[in-house]
Motif scaffolding. Structure first.
Motif, short mmCIF file in Angstrom:
data_model
loop_
_atom_site.label_atom_id
_atom_site.label_comp_id
_atom_site.label_asym_id
_atom_site.label_seq_id
_atom_site.Cartn_x
_atom_site.Cartn_y
_atom_site.Cartn_z
N LYS A 1 0.82 -1.22 0.00
CA LYS A 1 0.00 0.00 0.00
C LYS A 1 0.85 1.26 0.00
N THR A 2 1.98 1.20 0.68
CA THR A 2 2.86 2.38 0.71
C THR A 2 3.44 2.66 -0.68
N LEU A 3 3.77 1.59 -1.40
CA LEU A 3 4.29 1.76 -2.76
C LEU A 3 3.20 2.29 -3.68
N LEU A 4 2.01 1.76 -3.54
CA LEU A 4 0.87 2.24 -4.34
C LEU A 4 0.60 3.71 -4.06
N LEU A 5 0.67 4.10 -2.80
CA LEU A 5 0.48 5.51 -2.43
C LEU A 5 1.52 6.39 -3.11
N CYS A 6 2.77 5.95 -3.12
CA CYS A 6 3.82 6.72 -3.80
C CYS A 6 3.52 6.87 -5.28
N TYR A 7 3.11 5.79 -5.92
CA TYR A 7 2.75 5.87 -7.34
C TYR A 7 1.63 6.88 -7.56
N VAL A 8 0.58 6.78 -6.77
CA VAL A 8 -0.58 7.66 -6.96
C VAL A 8 -0.19 9.13 -6.77
N VAL A 9 0.52 9.44 -5.71
CA VAL A 9 0.90 10.83 -5.44
C VAL A 9 1.84 11.36 -6.52
N ILE A 10 2.88 10.60 -6.83
CA ILE A 10 3.86 11.05 -7.82
C ILE A 10 3.24 11.19 -9.20
N TYR A 11 2.48 10.22 -9.64
CA TYR A 11 1.88 10.28 -10.97
C TYR A 11 0.81 11.36 -11.06
N PHE A 12 0.07 11.58 -9.97
CA PHE A 12 -0.92 12.65 -9.99
C PHE A 12 -0.24 14.01 -10.14
N LEU A 13 0.78 14.25 -9.32
CA LEU A 13 1.50 15.53 -9.41
C LEU A 13 2.18 15.69 -10.77
N TRP A 14 2.76 14.62 -11.26
CA TRP A 14 3.41 14.61 -12.56
C TRP A 14 2.40 14.92 -13.67
N GLY A 15 1.24 14.30 -13.59
CA GLY A 15 0.19 14.52 -14.58
C GLY A 15 -0.35 15.94 -14.55
N THR B 1 -7.80 9.65 -14.54
CA THR B 1 -8.08 8.46 -15.36
C THR B 1 -6.84 8.00 -16.12
N CYS B 2 -6.09 8.93 -16.66
CA CYS B 2 -4.92 8.55 -17.46
C CYS B 2 -3.71 8.19 -16.61
N TYR B 3 -3.34 9.07 -15.71
CA TYR B 3 -2.11 8.86 -14.95
C TYR B 3 -2.27 7.84 -13.83
N ILE B 4 -3.40 7.87 -13.13
CA ILE B 4 -3.55 6.98 -11.97
C ILE B 4 -4.22 5.66 -12.36
N LEU B 5 -5.36 5.72 -13.03
CA LEU B 5 -6.08 4.49 -13.32
C LEU B 5 -5.52 3.70 -14.51
N TYR B 6 -4.77 4.37 -15.39
CA TYR B 6 -4.20 3.70 -16.55
C TYR B 6 -2.69 3.47 -16.39
N MET B 7 -1.96 4.54 -16.10
CA MET B 7 -0.50 4.44 -16.10
C MET B 7 0.07 3.79 -14.84
N ILE C 1 -0.10 -0.08 -15.12
CA ILE C 1 0.86 -0.52 -16.14
C ILE C 1 2.28 -0.40 -15.61
N SER C 2 2.58 0.70 -14.93
CA SER C 2 3.92 0.88 -14.36
C SER C 2 4.25 -0.23 -13.38
N ILE C 3 3.31 -0.57 -12.53
CA ILE C 3 3.54 -1.63 -11.54
C ILE C 3 3.80 -2.96 -12.23
N LEU C 4 3.05 -3.24 -13.28
CA LEU C 4 3.25 -4.50 -14.01
C LEU C 4 4.57 -4.53 -14.77
N LEU C 5 5.07 -3.37 -15.16
CA LEU C 5 6.31 -3.30 -15.94
C LEU C 5 7.58 -3.15 -15.10
N LYS C 6 7.43 -2.85 -13.81
CA LYS C 6 8.61 -2.46 -13.01
C LYS C 6 9.68 -3.54 -12.91
#
Length: 143
Positions: free
Chosen positions: A17-31, A54-60, A63-68
């Motif tokens: 969950k902590t990793l997922l939180l990092c993804y969500v925060v970073i990708y949202f700010l990046w987007g 929808t694009c950065y959090i729900l899509y990217m 995919i990022s997690i699956l590709l890491k």
């Protein structure tokens, strides 16, 4: 096909969950930042701000997690396919707006715009995975 989807769902569910939180925060700010940059530079933008979610959090993010686990070049190659689909649909459905005569059109010509965008944004997967890994390890694995 069903086993492949199940394997990916299991991978996503096992993500800490902590990793997922990092993804969500970073990708949202990046987007939000990239949408703002595209708007300010009059290159391209989402039609609605919430498309960042929808694009950065729900899509990217998934995919990022699956590709890491893959190498930089494999992440980029798979990311290119993912972003090619996203870019194509965004412009076809007119949920993304391209500013006429923008700087990229002038450099590469309008026929190459969405290809250039896909080539650029495919870098998000290896770059995003690297950044999230660094931030996550600094915040959650301090000794």
């Amino acid at each position: 096909m069903k086993t492949l989807v199940n394997k990916h769902v299991i991978t996503l569910k096992k993500t800490p969950k902590t990793l997922l939180l990092c993804y969500v925060v970073i990708y949202f700010l990046w987007g939000m930042g990239m949408n703002r940059f595209g708007t300010e530079m009059e290159i391209a933008r989402f039609s609605h701000w919430w498309q960042v979610i929808t694009c950065y959090i729900l899509y990217m993010v998934p995919i990022s997690i699956l590709l890491k686990k893959y190498s930089f070049f494999e992440q980029y190659a798979y990311g290119l396919v993912a972003m090619g689909i996203l870019e194509f649909l965004g412009y076809w459905l007119q949920t993304s707006y391209i500013y006429p005569n923008n700087i990229l059109d002038k450099i590469f010509n309008p026929q190459n715009f969405s290809l250039g965008m896909a080539l650029f944004f495919a870098l998000y997967f290896p770059a995003g995975n690297w950044l999230v890994s660094k931030v996550h390890s600094r915040i959650f694995y301090k000794k």
